[in-house]
Design a protein around this motif. Structure first.
Motif, PDB file in Angstrom:
ATOM      1  N   PHE A  22       0.830  -1.201   0.000  1.00 60.41           N
ATOM      2  CA  PHE A  22       0.000   0.000   0.000  1.00 60.41           C
ATOM      3  C   PHE A  22       0.873   1.263   0.000  1.00 60.41           C
ATOM      4  O   PHE A  22       0.631   2.200  -0.769  1.00 60.41           O
ATOM      5  CB  PHE A  22      -0.906  -0.006   1.235  1.00 60.41           C
ATOM      6  CG  PHE A  22      -1.801   1.196   1.358  1.00 60.41           C
ATOM      7  CD1 PHE A  22      -2.927   1.332   0.561  1.00 60.41           C
ATOM      8  CD2 PHE A  22      -1.521   2.196   2.284  1.00 60.41           C
ATOM      9  CE1 PHE A  22      -3.759   2.445   0.681  1.00 60.41           C
ATOM     10  CE2 PHE A  22      -2.337   3.313   2.407  1.00 60.41           C
ATOM     11  CZ  PHE A  22      -3.455   3.431   1.601  1.00 60.41           C
ATOM     12  N   MET A  23       1.889   1.295   0.837  1.00 56.46           N
ATOM     13  CA  MET A  23       2.731   2.485   0.957  1.00 56.46           C
ATOM     14  C   MET A  23       3.550   2.739  -0.299  1.00 56.46           C
ATOM     15  O   MET A  23       3.864   3.890  -0.624  1.00 56.46           O
ATOM     16  CB  MET A  23       3.664   2.350   2.166  1.00 56.46           C
ATOM     17  CG  MET A  23       2.942   2.361   3.503  1.00 56.46           C
ATOM     18  SD  MET A  23       2.009   3.885   3.816  1.00 56.46           S
ATOM     19  CE  MET A  23       3.332   5.095   3.937  1.00 56.46           C
ATOM     20  N   THR A  24       3.905   1.673  -1.013  1.00 53.84           N
ATOM     21  CA  THR A  24       4.755   1.845  -2.192  1.00 53.84           C
ATOM     22  C   THR A  24       3.966   2.007  -3.487  1.00 53.84           C
ATOM     23  O   THR A  24       4.560   2.313  -4.526  1.00 53.84           O
ATOM     24  CB  THR A  24       5.714   0.644  -2.339  1.00 53.84           C
ATOM     25  OG1 THR A  24       4.951  -0.577  -2.397  1.00 53.84           O
ATOM     26  CG2 THR A  24       6.684   0.583  -1.174  1.00 53.84           C
ATOM     27  N   SER A  25       2.656   1.820  -3.444  1.00 54.97           N
ATOM     28  CA  SER A  25       1.864   1.905  -4.673  1.00 54.97           C
ATOM     29  C   SER A  25       0.748   2.952  -4.594  1.00 54.97           C
ATOM     30  O   SER A  25      -0.074   3.042  -5.499  1.00 54.97           O
ATOM     31  CB  SER A  25       1.254   0.537  -4.995  1.00 54.97           C
ATOM     32  OG  SER A  25       0.364   0.127  -3.958  1.00 54.97           O
ATOM     33  N   THR A  26       0.730   3.719  -3.518  1.00 52.38           N
ATOM     34  CA  THR A  26      -0.340   4.690  -3.276  1.00 52.38           C
ATOM     35  C   THR A  26       0.225   6.101  -3.265  1.00 52.38           C
ATOM     36  O   THR A  26       1.382   6.307  -2.882  1.00 52.38           O
ATOM     37  CB  THR A  26      -1.018   4.387  -1.914  1.00 52.38           C
ATOM     38  OG1 THR A  26      -1.494   3.047  -1.917  1.00 52.38           O
ATOM     39  CG2 THR A  26      -2.188   5.328  -1.651  1.00 52.38           C
ATOM     40  N   ASP A  27      -0.574   7.067  -3.668  1.00 49.41           N
ATOM     41  CA  ASP A  27      -0.180   8.465  -3.558  1.00 49.41           C
ATOM     42  C   ASP A  27       0.289   8.737  -2.127  1.00 49.41           C
ATOM     43  O   ASP A  27      -0.441   8.440  -1.166  1.00 49.41           O
ATOM     44  CB  ASP A  27      -1.372   9.368  -3.891  1.00 49.41           C
ATOM     45  CG  ASP A  27      -1.076  10.829  -3.624  1.00 49.41           C
ATOM     46  OD1 ASP A  27      -0.364  11.441  -4.437  1.00 49.41           O
ATOM     47  OD2 ASP A  27      -1.547  11.344  -2.577  1.00 49.41           O
ATOM     48  N   ASN A 107      -9.723  -3.932  -1.284  1.00 50.90           N
ATOM     49  CA  ASN A 107      -9.199  -4.507  -0.032  1.00 50.90           C
ATOM     50  C   ASN A 107      -7.669  -4.551  -0.014  1.00 50.90           C
ATOM     51  O   ASN A 107      -7.064  -5.543   0.408  1.00 50.90           O
ATOM     52  CB  ASN A 107      -9.777  -5.903   0.208  1.00 50.90           C
ATOM     53  CG  ASN A 107     -11.280  -5.879   0.358  1.00 50.90           C
ATOM     54  OD1 ASN A 107     -11.839  -4.990   0.986  1.00 50.90           O
ATOM     55  ND2 ASN A 107     -11.954  -6.850  -0.241  1.00 50.90           N
ATOM     56  N   GLN A 108      -7.061  -3.458  -0.456  1.00 51.44           N
ATOM     57  CA  GLN A 108      -5.600  -3.397  -0.444  1.00 51.44           C
ATOM     58  C   GLN A 108      -5.029  -3.467   0.963  1.00 51.44           C
ATOM     59  O   GLN A 108      -3.900  -3.897   1.153  1.00 51.44           O
ATOM     60  CB  GLN A 108      -5.119  -2.115  -1.142  1.00 51.44           C
ATOM     61  CG  GLN A 108      -5.264  -2.130  -2.663  1.00 51.44           C
ATOM     62  CD  GLN A 108      -6.576  -1.522  -3.130  1.00 51.44           C
ATOM     63  OE1 GLN A 108      -7.590  -1.636  -2.431  1.00 51.44           O
ATOM     64  NE2 GLN A 108      -6.579  -0.909  -4.302  1.00 51.44           N
ATOM     65  N   LEU A 109      -5.804  -3.030   1.952  1.00 52.53           N
ATOM     66  CA  LEU A 109      -5.373  -3.106   3.345  1.00 52.53           C
ATOM     67  C   LEU A 109      -6.276  -4.043   4.133  1.00 52.53           C
ATOM     68  O   LEU A 109      -7.494  -4.092   3.907  1.00 52.53           O
ATOM     69  CB  LEU A 109      -5.404  -1.725   4.000  1.00 52.53           C
ATOM     70  CG  LEU A 109      -4.263  -0.755   3.685  1.00 52.53           C
ATOM     71  CD1 LEU A 109      -4.546   0.591   4.344  1.00 52.53           C
ATOM     72  CD2 LEU A 109      -2.920  -1.301   4.168  1.00 52.53           C
ATOM     73  N   GLY A 110      -5.684  -4.768   5.050  1.00 55.15           N
ATOM     74  CA  GLY A 110      -6.439  -5.585   5.991  1.00 55.15           C
ATOM     75  C   GLY A 110      -5.866  -5.386   7.377  1.00 55.15           C
ATOM     76  O   GLY A 110      -4.962  -4.566   7.586  1.00 55.15           O
ATOM     77  N   ILE A 111      -6.391  -6.126   8.346  1.00 56.88           N
ATOM     78  CA  ILE A 111      -5.853  -6.030   9.706  1.00 56.88           C
ATOM     79  C   ILE A 111      -5.843  -7.408  10.358  1.00 56.88           C
ATOM     80  O   ILE A 111      -6.769  -8.209  10.177  1.00 56.88           O
ATOM     81  CB  ILE A 111      -6.662  -5.026  10.561  1.00 56.88           C
ATOM     82  CG1 ILE A 111      -5.928  -4.718  11.865  1.00 56.88           C
ATOM     83  CG2 ILE A 111      -8.084  -5.507  10.803  1.00 56.88           C
ATOM     84  CD1 ILE A 111      -6.464  -3.497  12.597  1.00 56.88           C
TER      85      ILE A 111
END
Length: 208
Positions: A22-27, A107-111
């Motif tokens: 997420f951090m490397t592919s998101t604005d 759902n790029q992020l989960g927990i």
């Protein structure tokens, strides 16, 4: 480690899955907003009044020494964390739909939530509280495991062995749906645990 000189400790560690991708592919600006909102809200959702040992980018290391919290309270804490995560993601769908659709809608992020029981020593280094011990190392290693689903609760055997009434665990954690898992870690060997995918936990809302 001599357990007579240590403190019993309960760990509850919420950790964002998919964080690196997420951090490397998101604005960057949007990613910062999302992660900051998630971590702040999850910390505020601390109904067990646990201590925060540290925050490591995508994980919050909650701990509580002394008597182990009741199973129902731990299950409720997990529910609140999961609901908080969902609420934050939903807020971006409402307030920043363009970025939501691009970066969160699939759902790029989960927990995941790691539940563990063990023993620690507490020391201070330059005025900061630091947790030491084998269980601190192990719980860090458990964040990297072979579970394939994005959202889940992991319950270590160390924790489950402390629960005398297995029926209580079944009622709160949908025991019949818990799956067994194991991973091998350097210096610890094979570590066994149970886990449950969080979408399957809806039923334990009735136990609140």
């Amino acid at each position: 480690m001599n357990k007579k000189s240590t403190l019993p400790v309960f760990f509850c560690i919420p950790d964002l899955t998919g964080f690196t991708r997420f951090m490397t592919s998101t604005d960057p600006e949007f990613a910062n907003k999302v992660i900051t909102a998630l971590l702040n809200k999850v910390i505020a959702a601390n109904i067990l009044e646990m201590n925060v040992a540290e925050i490591e980018g995508d994980a919050i290391f909650f701990y509580r020494t002394g008597r182990l919290p009741a199973v129902g309270k731990i299950a409720k804490q997990c529910t609140v964390i999961f609901e908080t995560f969902n609420d934050v993601i939903a807020s971006f769908e409402k307030n920043d739909n363009k970025n939501y659709e691009k970066y969160l809608a699939k759902n790029q992020l989960g927990i995941k939530i790691i539940i563990h029981y063990g023993h620690i020593n507490i020391t201070k280094i330059q005025g900061r509280v630091k947790l030491l011990g084998e269980d601190v190392i192990l719980v860090h290693k458990l964040l990297k495991n072979s579970i394939a689903v994005p959202c889940y609760i992991l319950l270590t055997d160390n924790y489950l062995e402390k629960i005398r009434d297995k029926k209580v665990v079944k009622n709160w954690f949908n025991w019949e749906k818990l799956k067994r898992g194991k991973d091998k870690y350097d210096h610890f060997g094979v570590t066994y645990y149970s886990y449950i995918a969080l979408p399957e936990c809806k039923d334990f809302n009735k136990n609140k």
